[in-house]
Design an enzyme around this catalytic site. Structure first.
Site, short mmCIF file in Angstrom:
data_model
loop_
_atom_site.label_atom_id
_atom_site.label_comp_id
_atom_site.label_asym_id
_atom_site.label_seq_id
_atom_site.Cartn_x
_atom_site.Cartn_y
_atom_site.Cartn_z
CB SER A 89 -23.81 80.71 -35.15
OG SER A 89 -24.36 80.21 -36.32
N1 SAH Z 1 -29.06 82.33 -38.41
C1 SAH Z 1 -29.73 81.54 -37.41
C2 SAH Z 1 -29.12 80.18 -37.16
C3 SAH Z 1 -29.30 79.31 -38.29
S1 SAH Z 1 -29.40 77.59 -37.99
C4 SAH Z 1 -29.84 82.27 -36.09
O1 SAH Z 1 -29.33 83.38 -35.97
O2 SAH Z 1 -30.46 81.71 -35.19
C5 SAH Z 1 -29.74 77.19 -39.67
C6 SAH Z 1 -31.17 77.42 -40.07
O3 SAH Z 1 -31.25 77.23 -41.47
C7 SAH Z 1 -32.13 76.41 -39.46
O4 SAH Z 1 -33.16 77.09 -38.80
C8 SAH Z 1 -32.65 75.62 -40.65
O5 SAH Z 1 -34.00 75.21 -40.52
C9 SAH Z 1 -32.48 76.64 -41.77
N2 SAH Z 1 -32.42 76.12 -43.13
C10 SAH Z 1 -31.81 74.99 -43.58
N3 SAH Z 1 -31.97 74.87 -44.90
C11 SAH Z 1 -32.70 75.95 -45.32
C12 SAH Z 1 -33.21 76.39 -46.57
N4 SAH Z 1 -33.01 75.73 -47.71
N5 SAH Z 1 -33.92 77.54 -46.62
C13 SAH Z 1 -34.16 78.24 -45.48
N6 SAH Z 1 -33.71 77.87 -44.27
C14 SAH Z 1 -33.00 76.75 -44.18
#
Ligand code: SAH
Length: 222
Positions: A63
């Site tokens: 983000s």
């Molecule tokens: N917080 C992260 C950015 C998140 S992007 C940072 O600081 O970089 C969103 C992430 O959520 C992605 O990597 C995606 O693979 C993950 N995601 C999506 N659904 C999920 C789930 N059910 N459980 C765990 N991770 C998930």
């Protein structure tokens, strides 16, 4: 740490974090401390301190710094909390949380990202208060519940009940809620078993995929 990145980080905090209204000194300090350039793909390191989201591999993004700061500020961390993050991604948000909370549990469903984040957080930056977990975060982490804070960093169609059940009393849950294209940042506070819900404006996240999230095929996510 590289001096150039440090001065870029300071400038970013000044222009995009403080000027846009983040007031929690501790959040500002944490953002000043965490080397964001280590969490983005190498080709994008030059852009690590712009106020935008960036690719982290596997079709996912980290983000924009302002959104990380805003969500973190809504968590109102004092330093004693146990926090659950869903969507480790690059690990950047987890590192920011680890600067401000007692312990951070973070779950990622994409193996490559999980492994990469684990390496940076534990081997490179040597955080001792982050537990990285590979799995479906929509199920929460029952073995370690309840959590004082929960932060979901992917877009949920609904707030999974499992997560509000795993939230401690007086706990705060921050989750982007909506469809694939636009969501509302939603702040949920638990008081005496009741959930108070506050809308905190629009945001855009990649979809939360899992048992209580979106189905993978529907979103065409890798
Ligand atoms: N917080 C992260 C950015 C998140 S992007 C940072 O600081 O970089 C969103 C992430 O959520 C992605 O990597 C995606 O693979 C993950 N995601 C999506 N659904 C999920 C789930 N059910 N459980 C765990 N991770 C998930």
């Amino acid at each position: 740490m590289n001096g150039r990145f440090e001065s870029e980080r300071k400038k970013m905090v000044e222009e995009h974090i403080i000027r846009r209204g983040i007031t929690d000194e501790k959040v500002i300090e944490a953002i000043l401390k965490v080397p964001r350039e280590l969490f983005v793909e190498e080709a994008f390191q030059e852009k690590a301190y712009g106020d935008h989201s960036l690719p982290i591999g596997c079709g996912q993004t980290v983000s924009q710094p302002f959104m990380v700061a805003l969500m973190t500020q809504y968590l109102k961390l004092s330093g004693t909390e146990r926090v659950l993050e869903i969507g480790t991604g690059s690990g950047y948000q987890a590192a920011v949380l680890a600067e401000l909370a007692q312990k951070v549990y973070t779950i990622e469903r994409v193996k490559t990202l999980f492994e990469k984040a684990q390496k940076i957080l534990s081997e490179k930056l040597r955080y001792k208060n982050i537990v990285t977990v590979f799995g479906d975060g929509t199920l929460g982490l029952a073995n370690f519940a309840p959590f004082d804070r929960i932060i979901v960093t992917a877009a949920a169609p609904e707030t999974p009940k499992i997560l509000t059940d795993q939230l401690a009393n007086n706990g705060i849950l921050v989750v982007p809620k909506g469809d694939k294209f636009l969501q509302t940042l939603t702040i949920i506070t638990k008081r005496d078993g009741e959930l108070l819900i506050q809308d905190a404006g629009g945001c855009v996240f990649v979809p939360l995929i899992g048992k209580y999230g979106w189905r993978e095929e529907v979103n065409g996510n890798r």
